[in-house]
Scaffold this motif. Structure first.
Motif, PDB file in Angstrom:
ATOM      1  N   ALA A  57      34.120  -4.491  -4.900  1.00 24.50           N
ATOM      2  CA  ALA A  57      32.774  -3.915  -4.907  1.00 24.50           C
ATOM      3  C   ALA A  57      31.816  -4.690  -5.805  1.00 24.50           C
ATOM      4  O   ALA A  57      30.722  -4.207  -6.113  1.00 24.50           O
ATOM      5  CB  ALA A  57      32.820  -2.458  -5.349  1.00 24.50           C
ATOM      6  N   ALA A  58      32.192  -5.894  -6.234  1.00 24.11           N
ATOM      7  CA  ALA A  58      31.329  -6.686  -7.104  1.00 24.11           C
ATOM      8  C   ALA A  58      30.166  -7.279  -6.306  1.00 24.11           C
ATOM      9  O   ALA A  58      30.285  -7.562  -5.116  1.00 24.11           O
ATOM     10  CB  ALA A  58      32.133  -7.794  -7.759  1.00 24.11           C
ATOM     11  N   LEU A  59      29.049  -7.463  -6.976  1.00 22.56           N
ATOM     12  CA  LEU A  59      27.862  -8.034  -6.346  1.00 22.56           C
ATOM     13  C   LEU A  59      27.412  -9.324  -7.016  1.00 22.56           C
ATOM     14  O   LEU A  59      27.134 -10.316  -6.341  1.00 22.56           O
ATOM     15  CB  LEU A  59      26.723  -7.012  -6.391  1.00 22.56           C
ATOM     16  N   PHE A  60      27.349  -9.327  -8.346  1.00 22.42           N
ATOM     17  CA  PHE A  60      26.791 -10.459  -9.068  1.00 22.42           C
ATOM     18  C   PHE A  60      27.849 -11.524  -9.352  1.00 22.42           C
ATOM     19  O   PHE A  60      29.018 -11.207  -9.593  1.00 22.42           O
ATOM     20  CB  PHE A  60      26.165  -9.991 -10.380  1.00 22.42           C
ATOM     21  N   THR A  61      27.425 -12.785  -9.332  1.00 24.81           N
ATOM     22  CA  THR A  61      28.329 -13.876  -9.684  1.00 24.81           C
ATOM     23  C   THR A  61      28.863 -13.639 -11.096  1.00 24.81           C
ATOM     24  O   THR A  61      28.073 -13.419 -12.018  1.00 24.81           O
ATOM     25  CB  THR A  61      27.595 -15.223  -9.624  1.00 24.81           C
ATOM     26  N   PRO A  62      30.183 -13.657 -11.298  1.00 24.87           N
ATOM     27  CA  PRO A  62      30.726 -13.270 -12.603  1.00 24.87           C
ATOM     28  C   PRO A  62      30.542 -14.334 -13.677  1.00 24.87           C
ATOM     29  O   PRO A  62      30.448 -15.533 -13.388  1.00 24.87           O
ATOM     30  CB  PRO A  62      32.217 -13.062 -12.300  1.00 24.87           C
ATOM     31  N   ASP A  64      26.350  -1.809  -1.175  1.00 23.49           N
ATOM     32  CA  ASP A  64      27.335  -0.930  -1.793  1.00 23.49           C
ATOM     33  C   ASP A  64      28.041  -1.728  -2.881  1.00 23.49           C
ATOM     34  O   ASP A  64      28.725  -2.721  -2.592  1.00 23.49           O
ATOM     35  CB  ASP A  64      28.364  -0.450  -0.765  1.00 23.49           C
ATOM     36  N   THR A  65      27.876  -1.321  -4.130  1.00 24.57           N
ATOM     37  CA  THR A  65      28.421  -2.115  -5.227  1.00 24.57           C
ATOM     38  C   THR A  65      28.679  -1.250  -6.451  1.00 24.57           C
ATOM     39  O   THR A  65      28.130  -0.154  -6.591  1.00 24.57           O
ATOM     40  CB  THR A  65      27.462  -3.263  -5.611  1.00 24.57           C
ATOM     41  N   GLU A  66      29.528  -1.749  -7.318  1.00 29.45           N
ATOM     42  CA  GLU A  66      29.774  -1.195  -8.649  1.00 29.45           C
ATOM     43  C   GLU A  66      29.806  -2.396  -9.583  1.00 29.45           C
ATOM     44  O   GLU A  66      30.743  -3.198  -9.542  1.00 29.45           O
ATOM     45  CB  GLU A  66      31.100  -0.440  -8.679  1.00 29.45           C
ATOM     46  N   LEU A  96      23.263  -2.422 -18.041  1.00 27.86           N
ATOM     47  CA  LEU A  96      22.844  -1.756 -16.811  1.00 27.86           C
ATOM     48  C   LEU A  96      24.067  -1.545 -15.937  1.00 27.86           C
ATOM     49  O   LEU A  96      24.740  -2.504 -15.552  1.00 27.86           O
ATOM     50  CB  LEU A  96      21.801  -2.595 -16.079  1.00 27.86           C
ATOM     51  N   TRP A  97      24.361  -0.282 -15.654  1.00 33.02           N
ATOM     52  CA  TRP A  97      25.493   0.093 -14.808  1.00 33.02           C
ATOM     53  C   TRP A  97      24.956   0.462 -13.431  1.00 33.02           C
ATOM     54  O   TRP A  97      24.310   1.487 -13.259  1.00 33.02           O
ATOM     55  CB  TRP A  97      26.243   1.268 -15.441  1.00 33.02           C
ATOM     56  N   TYR A  98      25.211  -0.424 -12.474  1.00 28.71           N
ATOM     57  CA  TYR A  98      24.792  -0.198 -11.105  1.00 28.71           C
ATOM     58  C   TYR A  98      25.924   0.514 -10.363  1.00 28.71           C
ATOM     59  O   TYR A  98      26.888  -0.116  -9.915  1.00 28.71           O
ATOM     60  CB  TYR A  98      24.482  -1.523 -10.411  1.00 28.71           C
ATOM     61  N   LYS A 137      35.000   4.002  -3.761  1.00 23.91           N
ATOM     62  CA  LYS A 137      35.288   4.800  -2.571  1.00 23.91           C
ATOM     63  C   LYS A 137      36.280   5.931  -2.830  1.00 23.91           C
ATOM     64  O   LYS A 137      36.351   6.880  -2.054  1.00 23.91           O
ATOM     65  CB  LYS A 137      35.832   3.892  -1.460  1.00 23.91           C
ATOM     66  N   ALA A 138      37.064   5.846  -3.911  1.00 19.58           N
ATOM     67  CA  ALA A 138      38.067   6.873  -4.197  1.00 19.58           C
ATOM     68  C   ALA A 138      37.410   8.121  -4.793  1.00 19.58           C
ATOM     69  O   ALA A 138      36.259   8.089  -5.243  1.00 19.58           O
ATOM     70  CB  ALA A 138      39.121   6.320  -5.153  1.00 19.58           C
ATOM     71  N   TYR A 139      38.156   9.238  -4.784  1.00 22.70           N
ATOM     72  CA  TYR A 139      37.686  10.470  -5.416  1.00 22.70           C
ATOM     73  C   TYR A 139      37.509  10.234  -6.915  1.00 22.70           C
ATOM     74  O   TYR A 139      38.344   9.570  -7.537  1.00 22.70           O
ATOM     75  CB  TYR A 139      38.701  11.603  -5.193  1.00 22.70           C
ATOM     76  N   PRO A 140      36.456  10.734  -7.537  1.00 24.19           N
ATOM     77  CA  PRO A 140      35.431  11.630  -7.003  1.00 24.19           C
ATOM     78  C   PRO A 140      34.189  10.913  -6.468  1.00 24.19           C
ATOM     79  O   PRO A 140      33.251  11.565  -6.030  1.00 24.19           O
ATOM     80  CB  PRO A 140      35.055  12.454  -8.241  1.00 24.19           C
TER      81      PRO A 140
END
Length: 340
Positions: free
Chosen positions: A196-201, A229-231, A268-270, A276-279
């Motif tokens: 679920a990563a979006l930004f280049t690490p 969709d990202t975390e 910043l927490w996006y 996708k897991a609970y919750p």
């Protein structure tokens, strides 16, 4: 849960607020704008009444609003790139997510028509002895002033942070992040959530509106919610102690200010439907706007070790001494703003 969550509430001329014992979390908060509109900027996770929440870590069971994290992040096994190590200070309990105080019930102190106070005693073998928290509405404004005190049991260095989490409007890009002056933007050295990563690490950029995505594209990370969709996490270092969120579709701005000498970075927490897991269930949309003295949320053993942020001159931990109370103050406020 190990104990029943209790709550205290306050109303004043410019709003009303609620604080819960679990995690000492503030939220929700309803502010009254001068034009008579009511706005509620802090996030409340959607699973708070789900019976299954009791299977979750305590910090998640009734996740909401704002609270302090001492220490910030947690120690765990991570794969780290060159320049990062987990050779710093650790201790029993360093693996608790965002610290003991985020996962237990606080004790109420003086609570009256003007303030709510509470405290949290840490385990006897923990380097921190006590946290105190004082929440005071500004009687003349749509604003809340908060004080955090930290008392140490023994000398230690710890990453610490504040964890305001804001709700987002449904439309992508409907809220604009407006940080104060800062030096640079850092991406986390790894994955926050696998897949679920979006930004280049493990990169740095000059501006939040020119962040690099893993696909190679440059993107504006000030416009939230994101389309993807990202975390993921970004850290703004050398920030001046202020940030605002402009809710363009709702015509207001939420502001957060803090002591930059205590918290020289903003994390910043996006949280953008990435888990996708609970919750989380692929539906969680919120933005963490978190003043920190920490290397991301990587925990004490990394934040107190040599790391690229610390090498650049940015504090990623604070030194605490017994007999000396660390006190920091910060403020959450709202104001009317233009639409669009």
């Amino acid at each position: 849960m190990s104990a029943e969550t209790t709550r205290r509430a306050l109303a004043w001329a410019h709003g009303c607020l609620s604080v819960q014992s679990l995690g000492g979390m503030l939220g929700p908060v309803l502010f009254l704008l001068p034009d008579g509109r009511q706005v509620s900027p802090l996030h409340v996770a959607p699973w708070g009444n789900d019976p299954e929440r009791e299977t979750l870590p305590e910090i998640l069971q009734q996740l909401r609003g704002e609270w302090p994290c001492v220490p910030f992040g947690s120690d765990t096994n991570r794969s780290l790139p060159a320049g990062w190590s987990a050779t710093g200070e650790s201790f029993e309990g360093a693996g608790v997510p965002h610290g003991h105080g985020s996962n237990v019930h606080w004790t109420w102190g003086d609570c009256d028509v003007r303030q709510i106070t509470m405290e949290c005693h840490y385990p006897d073998d923990h380097p921190i002895r006590l946290l105190r928290r004082r929440i005071v509405p500004d009687q003349s404004a749509a604003a809340i002033d908060i004080t955090l005190e930290i008392e140490a049991r023994r000398p230690c260095r710890l990453p610490i942070g504040l964890h305001p989490t804001f709700r987002l409007s449904p439309r992508p890009g409907s809220v604009v992040i407006e940080p104060g002056a800062y030096d640079r933007v850092w991406s986390v050295p790894g994955d926050v959530e696998p897949g679920a990563a979006l930004f280049t690490p493990d990169r740095q950029w000059s501006s939040l509106d020119k962040a690099e995505a893993r696909c190679g594209a440059t993107m504006d990370a000030t416009q939230v919610p994101l389309m993807e969709d990202t975390e993921d996490l970004l850290q703004l270092s050398g920030i001046d102690g202020s940030v605002a969120l402009h809710y363009r579709d709702e015509g207001f701005r939420a502001r957060l200010s803090w002591q930059k000498e205590h918290f020289p970075s903003l994390l910043l927490w996006y949280s953008n439907r990435g888990r996708k897991a609970y919750p989380w269930d692929g539906r969680h949309v919120a933005l963490g706007v978190e003043p920190i003295a920490s290397a991301f949320d990587l925990g004490p053993s990394i934040s107190t070790a040599a790391n690229p942020l610390a090498a650049s001159g940015i504090a990623t931990a604070i030194a605490f001494e017994p007999g000396h109370t660390f006190t920091t103050r910060y403020r959450l406020s709202v104001e009317a703003a233009r639409l669009g």
